[in-house]
Design an enzyme around this catalytic site. Structure first.
Site, PDB file in Angstrom:
ATOM      1  N   HIS A   1      33.865  47.051  40.773  1.00  0.00           N
ATOM      2  CA  HIS A   1      34.156  46.270  39.562  1.00  0.00           C
ATOM      3  C   HIS A   1      33.243  46.747  38.433  1.00  0.00           C
ATOM      4  O   HIS A   1      32.055  46.982  38.643  1.00  0.00           O
ATOM      5  CB  HIS A   1      33.903  44.783  39.837  1.00  0.00           C
ATOM      6  CG  HIS A   1      33.928  43.920  38.610  1.00  0.00           C
ATOM      7  ND1 HIS A   1      32.799  43.308  38.097  1.00  0.00           N
ATOM      8  CD2 HIS A   1      34.952  43.582  37.783  1.00  0.00           C
ATOM      9  CE1 HIS A   1      33.121  42.611  37.023  1.00  0.00           C
ATOM     10  NE2 HIS A   1      34.412  42.758  36.804  1.00  0.00           N
ATOM     11  N   ASN A   2      33.813  46.894  37.217  1.00  0.00           N
ATOM     12  CA  ASN A   2      33.015  47.345  36.058  1.00  0.00           C
ATOM     13  C   ASN A   2      32.045  48.454  36.458  1.00  0.00           C
ATOM     14  O   ASN A   2      30.828  48.352  36.273  1.00  0.00           O
ATOM     15  CB  ASN A   2      32.260  46.164  35.430  1.00  0.00           C
ATOM     16  CG  ASN A   2      33.197  45.221  34.693  1.00  0.00           C
ATOM     17  OD1 ASN A   2      34.396  45.489  34.561  1.00  0.00           O
ATOM     18  ND2 ASN A   2      32.669  44.117  34.203  1.00  0.00           N
TER      19      ASN A   2
ATOM     20  N   GLU B   1      36.602  51.320  37.848  1.00  0.00           N
ATOM     21  CA  GLU B   1      37.134  50.609  36.688  1.00  0.00           C
ATOM     22  C   GLU B   1      36.590  51.184  35.391  1.00  0.00           C
ATOM     23  O   GLU B   1      35.396  51.484  35.287  1.00  0.00           O
ATOM     24  CB  GLU B   1      36.790  49.124  36.792  1.00  0.00           C
ATOM     25  CG  GLU B   1      37.467  48.295  35.724  1.00  0.00           C
ATOM     26  CD  GLU B   1      37.202  46.808  35.874  1.00  0.00           C
ATOM     27  OE1 GLU B   1      37.682  46.060  35.002  1.00  0.00           O
ATOM     28  OE2 GLU B   1      36.522  46.398  36.834  1.00  0.00           O
TER      29      GLU B   1
ATOM     30  N   ASP C   1      36.645  50.162  31.318  1.00  0.00           N
ATOM     31  CA  ASP C   1      36.985  49.268  30.198  1.00  0.00           C
ATOM     32  C   ASP C   1      36.914  50.084  28.915  1.00  0.00           C
ATOM     33  O   ASP C   1      35.823  50.482  28.488  1.00  0.00           O
ATOM     34  CB  ASP C   1      35.989  48.104  30.119  1.00  0.00           C
ATOM     35  CG  ASP C   1      36.261  47.049  31.169  1.00  0.00           C
ATOM     36  OD1 ASP C   1      37.157  47.268  31.997  1.00  0.00           O
ATOM     37  OD2 ASP C   1      35.572  46.017  31.171  1.00  0.00           O
TER      38      ASP C   1
ATOM     39  N   HIS D   1      31.290  46.970  28.346  1.00  0.00           N
ATOM     40  CA  HIS D   1      31.826  45.650  28.653  1.00  0.00           C
ATOM     41  C   HIS D   1      32.063  44.928  27.336  1.00  0.00           C
ATOM     42  O   HIS D   1      31.118  44.474  26.690  1.00  0.00           O
ATOM     43  CB  HIS D   1      30.843  44.873  29.542  1.00  0.00           C
ATOM     44  CG  HIS D   1      31.514  43.817  30.357  1.00  0.00           C
ATOM     45  ND1 HIS D   1      30.825  42.859  31.053  1.00  0.00           N
ATOM     46  CD2 HIS D   1      32.832  43.575  30.598  1.00  0.00           C
ATOM     47  CE1 HIS D   1      31.683  42.076  31.681  1.00  0.00           C
ATOM     48  NE2 HIS D   1      32.907  42.491  31.426  1.00  0.00           N
TER      49      HIS D   1
ATOM     50  N   GLU E   1      41.253  49.176  31.979  1.00  0.00           N
ATOM     51  CA  GLU E   1      41.405  47.984  31.145  1.00  0.00           C
ATOM     52  C   GLU E   1      41.369  48.499  29.710  1.00  0.00           C
ATOM     53  O   GLU E   1      40.321  48.895  29.214  1.00  0.00           O
ATOM     54  CB  GLU E   1      40.294  46.972  31.418  1.00  0.00           C
ATOM     55  CG  GLU E   1      40.587  45.639  30.747  1.00  0.00           C
ATOM     56  CD  GLU E   1      39.598  44.546  31.112  1.00  0.00           C
ATOM     57  OE1 GLU E   1      39.029  43.960  30.179  1.00  0.00           O
ATOM     58  OE2 GLU E   1      39.381  44.299  32.303  1.00  0.00           O
TER      59      GLU E   1
END
Length: 779
Positions: free
Chosen positions: A332-333, A362, A364, A377, A411
């Site tokens: 995650h992230n 991931e 973003d 983030h 994302e």
């Protein structure tokens, strides 16, 4: 006022003698490593000046030198009041040595220096990389090659050699006056160094037993005698005596009997002669096809004597099933090194995750300056990195640990123009690695990990009016799609304010070029489980927050399992986890969720269990789900277990016998650990359990427990076993010492060693537990 007692100055002859002695010790350690007269090793032992690089304005010369133990490096420091310990780092703590400009620091701050003079030391824990510039290509090569050889040779040493090397290093450290003798005081200091508290009476008794020359000092053979007493393993001697003859040999026939009766090894007849040839150090015994006590101990400390089934260290599961039939190691992230609000973003975080076996990372993505998308983030103060740099890191490290596919989970918050740049970077950097068309024209179901070897898949939004991802593309340029904004879910006041100010939209304009990179992983909002008469396309997948996923698992377990047979599901941590803490992945694996994403940068029980699950199947990042989580007709529900074909219930009988060379938690000389062991079962609710041993006071070197435990395991295929060793503290929280987690189905039976891992999941060089395992079918 306190007076400082000055040490008497050494004479020139004393200095020369100590120097010569140091050279001899270094040469002996070089031989132990298998690097006798090695030019690179000699260079490192002499040391050299290197430029340490921290920023564009901080580049300073420092002296670095390999110490005589050939295990630690001393680095010069100009800091005032810096402790001697902080100037030393262990070669065991090094994960990698990279030549050239292969770190963010080198990319940013050393581009003016030729690559052949640059190298970086990457550490196993969260420590910052050490970026260094040598004065010449030769010097850089000596450091890169020398460190590489020491790491490789250290890793290939057997447990007995590691123990011997470690103990002799501690002996040398305790020999304060460097006279190669050991006084009673030095012996006591040594025992504290190796993590054992012995009262004066026992210390004196050992000392007098070994001091055959009655000189009040141990030397040469007397020190070796002390070493033998210290490393004696009576619990293993007792097992050996049951199967050996009066002359101290275990015949091949008796070894077969031991392997069959105790170790439950089915191929004992074939295995026994091979074990003798591999581990027996005594040539006479080897010729007679027999094993001595030393050979027996080396076997028990080896991979074959490990609690983890060595045949599971390679890919052994069927890798030809659809992608949705596997659990996938997922982060995650991935870009974050620390917390979710203010911590640094780094390409190094991607490299670390991928080398830990992660197969889904991931990104973003947000608009950046100079028309270059950045990753960070959103709405927070985390630092930003270039999208293109991350794609380069993924390309370079995607398949170093595993050949099976990597999924890039996008994302996307970028403008159409910068989305086109993203698509261009992925296409030009990843080239043939990027999957841009269905495999073998497969349009009905997912291809398998085997078919997708060496491929990188993109998970993201797809233009809805475009033909389905598996059917090629039409000419639509861009359109609005629903926005997935996990960053906006963060429960932090500053983030909420930022989201409100930016006026977050529920839709996003998607560029065709970026849409075209998505083939098998089209992101859609979850609208409920499929209506059998109108099933969703297999390539549509949803992301769930941990709370939403756990609610579905609790209330609709069987429906979730059926959904996950055909579709991929991605789970991510709740918005309140701003400290990058993790949730328990087990409940979500139990309903077949594949992409259960954790914060890889955060150590703890959840990450231990995660890495324990994925060390199975050759650390490939893909683990085949049990049959009852893949069967279209399955009635399994982990929250309501009924009779079914979920596997035979098992009874686990477990004896914690002893521990060996547990590390000191508190580095203070007088601090000795008080170890206790906790055994945890992680699985379906009925199987979750925890039991612990008594506390052994003041002995981390060779504590003995001899305690038995029993666990009933309802669903063995979903269970994991975790062994945790802690330093007991009556007044505060216990300190973590080490742990090891493995799937129940990977347990080996009989007398086994557990090789403990650090908080970050790296192996200790010689810290072990010795246990006995027996697994029976329940009536």
């Amino acid at each position: 006022m306190q007076c400082i007692r000055r040490q008497p100055k050494r004479t020139v002859s004393q200095e020369n003698m100590l120097l010569e002695q140091s050279r001899r010790v270094a040469a002996l350690n070089g031989i132990r490593l298998g690097l006798k007269d090695d030019k690179d090793l000699k260079f490192l032992l002499r040391g050299s000046q290197l430029l340490k690089v921290k920023s564009s304005s901080w580049r300073k010369e420092r002296f670095y030198k390999l110490q005589e133990d050939c295990k630690t490096i001393w680095q010069e420091s100009k800091k005032v009041l810096r402790s001697p310990e902080s100037q030393i780092f262990s070669i065991e703590d090094i994960r990698d040595v990279r030549s050239g400009h292969k770190t963010e620091g080198m990319e940013k701050y050393a581009k003016d220096v030729p690559e052949y003079r640059c190298f970086s030391i990457i550490f196993k824990d969260q420590r910052k990389n050490l970026d260094l510039i040598a004065s010449s290509e030769d010097d850089a090569n000596h450091w890169i090659s020398g460190l590489g050889k020491i790491i490789a040779h250290s890793n290939s040493m057997n447990q007995k050699q590691k123990l011997q090397h470690w103990i002799h290093t501690c002996l040398r450290k305790a020999d304060k006056n460097k006279d190669n003798k050991m006084s009673l005081k030095e012996l006591k200091d040594f025992l504290k160094e190796v993590n054992i508290e012995v009262d004066d009476y026992h210390a004196k008794k050992i000392f007098q037993h070994c001091d055959k020359s009655k000189t009040e000092a141990l030397e040469d053979d007397e020190i070796e005698e002390f070493y033998k007493i210290l490393t004696e393993r009576k619990e293993i001697d007792n097992i050996f005596q049951m199967y050996s003859d009066t002359e101290g040999f275990m015949s091949c026939q008796n070894l077969v009997r031991f392997l069959y009766e105790m170790q439950q090894e089915e191929d004992a007849v074939v295995a026994a002669p091979a074990l003798i040839q591999r581990y027996e150090p005594n040539e006479r015994a080897k010729r007679g096809n027999a094993m001595t006590k030393d050979g027996f101990l080396m076997y028990l400390l080896s991979d074959e004597g490990n609690i983890f089934n060595s045949s599971h260290r390679k890919v052994y599961q069927d890798m030809t099933q659809p992608l949705s039939h596997y659990l996938v190691s997922s982060s995650h992230n991935t870009y974050l090194m620390e917390d979710q609000i203010t911590g640094p973003s780094s390409t190094e975080a991607y490299i670390r995750a991928l080398t830990k076996g992660c197969r889904c990372v991931e990104l973003d993505c947000w608009d950046g300056p100079n028309s270059e998308p950045v990753i960070y983030h959103g709405y927070t103060l985390t630092s930003k990195i270039l999208f293109s740099d991350v794609i380069k890191a993924i390309k370079n490290y995607a398949f170093k640990t595993s050949p099976y596919p990597v999924i890039i989970s996008l994302e996307n918050h970028c403008s159409v123009d910068q989305q086109k740049v993203m698509a261009q970077h992925m296409t030009t950097i990843l080239q043939d690695m990027l999957l841009v068309a269905p495999v073998d024209g497969n349009k009905a179901h997912f291809p398998s990990p085997e078919q997708l070897k060496g491929k990188i898949l993109v998970k993201g939004k797809k233009l809805s009016r475009q033909e389905d991802p598996t059917n090629g593309n039409n000419n639509l340029e861009a359109e609005d799609v629903s926005d997935e904004d996990e960053a906006a879910e963060i429960e932090d006041e500053s983030v909420k304010t930022e989201v409100q100010q930016k006026g977050k939209s529920d839709t996003l304009k998607l560029a065709k070029e970026l849409s075209d990179t998505v083939v098998y992983c089209k992101s859609v909002h979850f609208e409920g489980f499929d209506d059998p008469s109108h099933p969703r396309a297999f390539y549509e997948m949803s992301s769930f927050s941990e709370s939403k996923a756990l609610k579905l698992a609790q209330e609709s377990g069987n429906s979730f399992i059926h959904h996950n047979i055909r579709h991929l599901s991605r789970i991510y941590p709740a918005g309140w986890r701003t400290d990058s803490s993790n949730y328990d992945p087990v409940d979500l694996w139990n309903v077949g969720c594949q992409i259960v994403a954790l914060n890889f940068q955060t150590a703890g029980t959840e990450m231990d269990v995660y890495q324990g699950r994925f060390q199975d199947n050759g650390f490939s990042g893909y683990v085949l789900k049990p049959e009852f989580l893949r069967d279209e007709q399955t009635k399994f529900n982990p929250k309501s277990i009924t009779e079914g074909t979920w596997g035979t219930k098992k009874k686990l009988l477990l004896k914690i016998i002893s521990g060996q060379q547990l590390p000191k938690v508190n580095k203070s000389k007088n601090s000795i650990v008080d170890p206790k062991v906790t055994i945890e079962i992680h699985g379906v609710q009925q199987d979750n359990n925890k039991k612990q041993t008594k506390v052994i006071e003041n002995n981390g070197f060779n504590p003995k427990w001899d305690e038995e435990f029993t666990f009933d395991i309802e669903i063995p295929a979903l269970a994991l076993v975790r062994f945790v060793v802690e330093d007991f503290d009556m007044s505060t929280k216990n300190d973590f010492i080490g742990q090891y987690t493995l799937p129940f189905t990977s347990l080996k039976q009989g007398y086994r060693h557990i090789h403990l891992l650090t908080k970050n999941g790296d192996p200790y060089s010689s810290s072990t537990l010795f246990v006995y395992i027996n697994i029976q079918d329940c009536d």
